[in-house]
Design a protein around this motif. Structure first.
Motif, PDB file in Angstrom:
ATOM      1  N   LYS A 422       0.639  -0.683   0.817  1.00 20.39           N
ATOM      2  CA  LYS A 422       0.531   0.319   0.184  1.00 20.39           C
ATOM      3  C   LYS A 422       0.655   1.297   0.014  1.00 20.39           C
ATOM      4  O   LYS A 422       0.182   1.918  -0.375  1.00 20.39           O
ATOM      5  CB  LYS A 422      -0.929   0.263   1.273  1.00 20.39           C
ATOM      6  N   ASP A 423       1.851   0.898   0.634  1.00 21.84           N
ATOM      7  CA  ASP A 423       2.702   2.310   0.338  1.00 21.84           C
ATOM      8  C   ASP A 423       3.669   2.830  -0.380  1.00 21.84           C
ATOM      9  O   ASP A 423       3.690   4.037  -1.233  1.00 21.84           O
ATOM     10  CB  ASP A 423       4.347   2.226   1.385  1.00 21.84           C
ATOM     11  N   ILE A 424       3.301   1.334  -2.052  1.00 20.56           N
ATOM     12  CA  ILE A 424       3.695   2.415  -2.966  1.00 20.56           C
ATOM     13  C   ILE A 424       2.810   2.507  -4.094  1.00 20.56           C
ATOM     14  O   ILE A 424       2.591   2.103  -5.066  1.00 20.56           O
ATOM     15  CB  ILE A 424       4.622   1.721  -3.396  1.00 20.56           C
ATOM     16  N   GLY A 425       1.215   2.393  -3.753  1.00 19.72           N
ATOM     17  CA  GLY A 425      -0.019   2.070  -4.173  1.00 19.72           C
ATOM     18  C   GLY A 425      -0.817   1.192  -5.124  1.00 19.72           C
ATOM     19  O   GLY A 425      -1.106   0.791  -5.968  1.00 19.72           O
ATOM     20  N   ARG A 426      -0.078  -0.263  -4.213  1.00 21.72           N
ATOM     21  CA  ARG A 426      -0.087  -2.025  -4.719  1.00 21.72           C
ATOM     22  C   ARG A 426      -1.426  -1.669  -3.907  1.00 21.72           C
ATOM     23  O   ARG A 426      -1.787  -1.385  -2.987  1.00 21.72           O
ATOM     24  CB  ARG A 426       0.951  -2.259  -5.040  1.00 21.72           C
TER      25      ARG A 426
END
Length: 609
Positions: A422-426
């Motif tokens: 979630k930190d990198i938009g996944r």
């Protein structure tokens, strides 16, 4: 790191620029192609193939030799730790663009430039404007249309040739701030094979170029200039000689603590293990005059597949700055992948100073502008890098998420996942995927996280065996929706040979419960009656009295699927037969009592089947 003379001539011929004059072209081409009639590309390839060996040598290997280690005593880099991000310089628009089969158009370059600015790059090498009209025009457009943010410095690359240097300053006219990146080849093979020049003659080329750059920069005080020098193929050049040339250039530019020189030490062709690279960088930092006035920069290619490691060890060894590209785009095996190094820092608790929180968008722009694709296994950005097919991995990830969910602000400790997607938009959608290698944990994870079913532990084992059998039969990955459909077909939709039509339970004066169940059994309507200490027990007795199946209730669990007054409940019932066989059933209903009765029917139907 940089195009050779041949690249410059080729780019000039294609783009029609006047950046390289005819005399220089004739001299370079004459030196490399001595025939009066240039050979066709096909003939050239044939000649190269004719010279190539027909296969790998066996021991002893005489065609290649090991690189000698650096005689560095008391090295300090092995005991150090990277605690802050380096200065980043993107070379996507120059080194990356140069490596594309179809170079970016100006509009694509603009899209890439905006992306790099949004990510947070403060230094961006925008091209080689002296070698290509497109590069020149792009540079002018950025400046004239004021498209460069105030906190971003553009950088241009230029060889140590007078006409190219002057053309570069023309391209940068009016820029608020800029880096002029001068380079010339210094390693023994290039000195001998390409140029036929001595060490002193090569150094003189660098000094002449540096002198002209200083004159042109001093004549344009309206621009804040930063000067950068690269001894091309630094890693293949004698360390003492690289230092000698860099000291000579620094002597011309006279850097200060306030206005430092950038000394870029490129691994133009990666040629040895990363520890040797680190030794080279530490040796250079230790022996450089006035180290405090210099920014030591790295530019690692990936020929051996260790560009990331070489960069990280180079930072440990004293480097301050890193040049690289998104996803490692570059010539041959590629440049350093800045996204990987930056996110490696992030996973160690170091702010990378680059915003990669929407990596899917970054990847989309990159793939559209470069026409390159990011590999499925590419670190952090690949489609499969947060995916587990192995059953044991799936189970560990599932338990890791459960532990994380129970602790607020917990340290990230999910097995097999070094970074929270979630930190990198996944999303977590691709983390657990199912095929024949998967186990009970994977299917249970998907049912819980996408459909809300929290299966009892033993039911996970049972359903896992069903899923493995289906996966073996299909011989492919099973999609998330397919897993739900298999669960529904196996448990929720089991209505043969018994289908429950109506169910009613009443409490007697003695406190027992009596039930009446209307069912369709093997196509016939039947009414079943039973008595027990609760609705489930009464229904089990009714089934026994009808000689449906001898069994006992072993386990029972239930939970709601949604919130609110109309929330549905799901019940899980495990039954056991006299021979030791066990079967789970599951059912959903807005009435929790009716859901449990339906779950008993589901289990019985599975046992009868």
């Amino acid at each position: 790191m940089s195009p050779t003379d041949v690249n410059v001539v080729a780019a000039t011929a294609v783009n029609g620029t006047n950046g390289v004059n005819g005399t220089t072209q004739e001299k370079v081409v004459g030196a490399l192609l001595p025939t009066s009639t240039p050979p066709s590309p096909a003939n050239g390839v044939h000649a190269i193939n004719e010279r190539a060996a027909t296969g790998m040598q066996k021991h002893p290997i005489s065609k290649y030799r090991a690189f000698a280690p650096v005689p560095l005593k008391d090295r300090t880099w092995p005991d150090k730790q990277i605690t802050k991000a380096p200065l980043w310089c993107s070379v996507d628009l120059r080194d990356g663009n140069q490596a594309l089969a179809i170079p970016m158009s100006i509009e694509e370059k603009l899209d890439m430039f905006r992306l790099l600015c949004d990510i947070g790059f403060k230094q961006i090498e925008i091209g080689f404007p002296s070698a290509s009209q497109i590069e020149f025009d792009f540079c002018r457009r950025l400046i004239e249309e004021k498209l460069i943010p105030d906190d971003v410095t553009v950088q241009v690359l230029v060889q140590a040739r007078e006409e190219l240097i002057r053309r570069s300053f023309e391209a940068l006219e009016g820029a608020k701030q800029a880096i002029v990146h001068l380079y010339n080849s210094t390693n023994p093979a290039q000195r001998r094979i390409v140029f036929g020049l001595s060490k002193d003659e090569i150094k003189a080329i660098a000094v002449r170029g540096a002198t002209l750059i200083k004159e042109l920069a001093d004549a344009r005080p309206q621009t804040r200039w930063t000067l950068e020098y690269s001894p091309e193929s630094f890693v293949l050049t004698e360390l003492e000689y690289s230092l000698e040339v860099c000291d000579a250039v620094a002597g011309v530019w006279q850097p200060t603590v306030e206005n430092k020189i950038i000394l870029n030490l490129p691994a133009t062709v990666e040629s040895f293990t990363p520890n040797v690279h680190a030794d080279q960088i530490e040796w250079f930092c230790n022996n450089l005059k006035n180290r405090e006035t210099a920014i030591i920069s790295l530019h690692t290619h990936n020929d051996r597949g260790t560009g990331t490691a070489a960069t990280e060890l180079g930072l440990l060894a004293g480097a301050d700055r890193v040049e690289g590209t998104l996803f490692g785009n570059g010539e041959r095996t590629g440049n350093l992948d800045v996204t990987t190094v930056a996110l490696n820092l992030y996973t160690q608790g170091v702010d990378p100073q680059l915003d990669l929180s929407d990596l899917p968008l970054i990847r989309d722009v990159y793939e559209r502008c470069t026409r390159m694709t990011v590999h499925e296994r590419h670190p952090y950005a690949g489609d499969l890098v947060f995916t587990a097919f192995s059953g044991s991995h799936q189970d560990a990830i599932n338990k890791g998420f459960a532990a994380m969910n129970s602790e607020a602000d917990a340290l990230w400790e999910v097995p097999y996942l070094p970074l929270d997607p979630k930190d990198i938009g996944r999303t977590y959608e691709a983390i657990i995927r199912y095929n024949s290698q998967s186990g009970k944990g994977g299917a249970a994870f998907i049912l819980e996280n996408y459909f809300g079913f929290t299966l009892p532990k033993m039911m996970r084992v049972e359903f896992g065996k069903i899923m493995n059998r289906v996966a073996d039969e299909l011989g492919r990955e099973i999609a998330i929706q397919e897993i739900y459909e298999i669960f529904e077909r196996e448990y929720l939709g089991r209505e043969t040979p018994i289908k429950l039509e109506k169910f009613r339970a009443l409490t007697t004066q003695s406190g027992d419960v009596e039930c009446r169940a209307h069912v369709v059994w093997n196509g016939e309507n039947k009414e079943l009656r039973g008595q027990g200490n609760g609705p489930i027990d009464a229904f089990v007795e009714a089934l026994r009295d009808a000689n449906v199946l001898p069994f006992d209730i072993l386990n029972f669990a239930e939970h709601s699927l949604e919130g609110g007054a109309e929330a549905r409940a799901v019940s899980y019932i495990q039954i056991g037969q006299p021979d030791g066989a066990t079967f789970y059933g599951a059912a959903i209903d807005t009435n929790i009592e009716l859901a449990s009765i339906k779950a008993v029917v589901s289990a019985v139907n599975r046992a009868l089947a």
